[in-house]
Design an enzyme around this catalytic site. Structure first.
Site, mmCIF file in Angstrom:
data_model
loop_
_atom_site.group_PDB
_atom_site.id
_atom_site.type_symbol
_atom_site.label_atom_id
_atom_site.label_comp_id
_atom_site.label_asym_id
_atom_site.label_seq_id
_atom_site.Cartn_x
_atom_site.Cartn_y
_atom_site.Cartn_z
ATOM 1 N N LYS A 54 0.842 -1.205 0.000
ATOM 2 C CA LYS A 54 0.000 0.000 0.000
ATOM 3 C C LYS A 54 0.875 1.253 0.000
ATOM 4 O O LYS A 54 0.634 2.189 -0.761
ATOM 5 C CB LYS A 54 -0.927 -0.006 1.227
ATOM 6 C CG LYS A 54 -2.079 -0.988 1.098
ATOM 7 C CD LYS A 54 -2.817 -1.216 2.408
ATOM 8 C CE LYS A 54 -3.852 -2.327 2.220
ATOM 9 N NZ LYS A 54 -4.487 -2.768 3.468
ATOM 10 N N GLN A 98 -4.913 -1.327 9.606
ATOM 11 C CA GLN A 98 -4.807 -2.678 9.031
ATOM 12 C C GLN A 98 -5.426 -3.704 9.986
ATOM 13 O O GLN A 98 -5.079 -3.755 11.163
ATOM 14 C CB GLN A 98 -3.325 -3.001 8.777
ATOM 15 C CG GLN A 98 -3.082 -4.318 8.089
ATOM 16 C CD GLN A 98 -3.644 -4.376 6.674
ATOM 17 O OE1 GLN A 98 -3.509 -3.446 5.893
ATOM 18 N NE2 GLN A 98 -4.310 -5.474 6.343
ATOM 19 N N ASP A 121 -11.368 2.765 4.076
ATOM 20 C CA ASP A 121 -11.772 1.353 3.997
ATOM 21 C C ASP A 121 -13.297 1.215 3.966
ATOM 22 O O ASP A 121 -13.814 0.142 3.647
ATOM 23 C CB ASP A 121 -11.234 0.582 5.223
ATOM 24 C CG ASP A 121 -10.107 -0.380 4.865
ATOM 25 O OD1 ASP A 121 -9.946 -0.680 3.663
ATOM 26 O OD2 ASP A 121 -9.413 -0.843 5.785
#
Ligand code: NAD
Length: 296
Positions: A54, A98, A121
């Site tokens: 990422k 994460q 997200d």
């Protein structure tokens, strides 16, 4: 019939190129650089690989990447304080924590501490609610990537029968909402669904997000249907570890109209959509037009 293979790798590269073009014009015309902060708690090896990928791709499209690596025993207050600082930081337009978090941390609490406008997200309860009511939301990256592939292939999804296998909050449920938003007729199947093959046979579009290697067989697929395989499963084949999807590729490709391979289908779209979401969040934060073709 042999299915058309949907090249997610090439499509993802195109998404990243479109993101990079807009990022460059934001910098030149507005003096703004979109920024993505990724928070990793602990040393889960798979998570470390994702976070590295990422960060690399964020920089490659011209955005700023802020990486925060915290030890596995980080307490809730410390993590929440970091999220508070990132929420307040004007250089940060997207925040991603994460998952999975170490067991002593409450991931719902942590995710819901993120400013929903920076929740790239799309897991914050506000974004889930906005998506469910057809309003402007931050949309989870994997289903957004699937939607982009489907729109590219079909143009309009209106009136198509879509079957989503899996009802997770990360893939299945938001996928169903996105398909509904595009006026497909949506069925969500799951572990308790009766006669899954029969349900799948009705589908013009099948999205498999189950986590069971090669479960969906070619005999279940309606000839000509589009098959989107979200699954990423590592299995042993002849002493070698190989990556397979939730769909039995060879038998499904023999009947489907189009199919995503694993790897190289949905997988590459996820990070590309994370970058797209960060760009979208930056544009919204600055009252600028959203990037075209990169949102739900
Ligand atoms: P999950 O375990 O949270 O959910 C799986 C879902 O499948 C559940 O809702 C369950 O009801 C359903 N299910 C389980 N067994 C079933 C059965 N026999 N028949 C029908 N339904 C069944 O998983 P998830 O997070 O949604 O991920 C699904 C898969 O997608 C995994 O392989 C995961 O690795 C992969 N994934 C890929 C990406 C990507 O970037 N490509 C992103 C997220 C997840």
């Amino acid at each position: 019939m042999t299915a058309r293979i949907i090249d997610g790798k090439a499509f993802a590269a195109d998404v990243r190129a479109r993101v990079a073009t807009r990022v460059a014009s934001l910098r030149e015309e507005q003096g703004i650089t979109p920024g993505l902060a990724v928070v990793l708690v602990g040393e889960d090896p798979a998570s470390q690989v994702y976070v590295r990928a990422k960060g690399k791709q964020t920089v490659e499209v011209g955005m700023e990447s802020f990486e925060h690596r915290l030890p596995a025993d980080t307490d809730e207050a410390t993590l929440l304080a970091l999220i508070g600082r990132l929420n307040a930081d004007p250089r940060v337009h997207g925040i991603l924590v994460q998952l999975p978090l170490p067991g002593h941390l409450d991931s719902d609490l942590v995710i819901n501490a993120i400013d929903p406008a920076k929740d790239v997200d799309g897991f914050h309860i506000s974004n889930v609610g906005l998506l469910g009511t057809g309003q402007k939301a931050m949309v989870p990256c994997t289903p957004l990537g699937c939607l982009m592939l489907l729109r590219d292939l079909h143009g309009s999804l209106s009136g198509m029968n879509a079957v989503v296998i899996g009802r997770s909050n990360i893939v299945g449920k938001p996928m169903a909402q996105l398909l509904l938003g595009d006026s497909a007729t949506v069925t969500v199947a799951h572990s308790r669904t009766r006669d899954l093959p029969e349900v799948v046979r009705r589908a013009d579009i099948v999205v498999a997000a189950v986590g069971r290697p090669e479960m969906v067989r070619g005999e279940w697929i309606r000839p000509g249907a589009t098959v989107i395989d979200v699954g990423i499963n590592r299995i042993d084949r002849g002493g070698k570890t190989v990556l397979v999807g939730d769909v039995h590729y060879d038998s499904a490709a023999a009947v489907a109209g189009a199919i995503t391979p694993v790897p190289g289908g949905v997988g590459p779209m996820t990070i590309a959509c994370l970058l797209a979401n960060t760009l979208t969040a930056c544009c919204r934060a600055n009252g600028l037009p959203e990037p075209e073709g990169l949102t739900a």
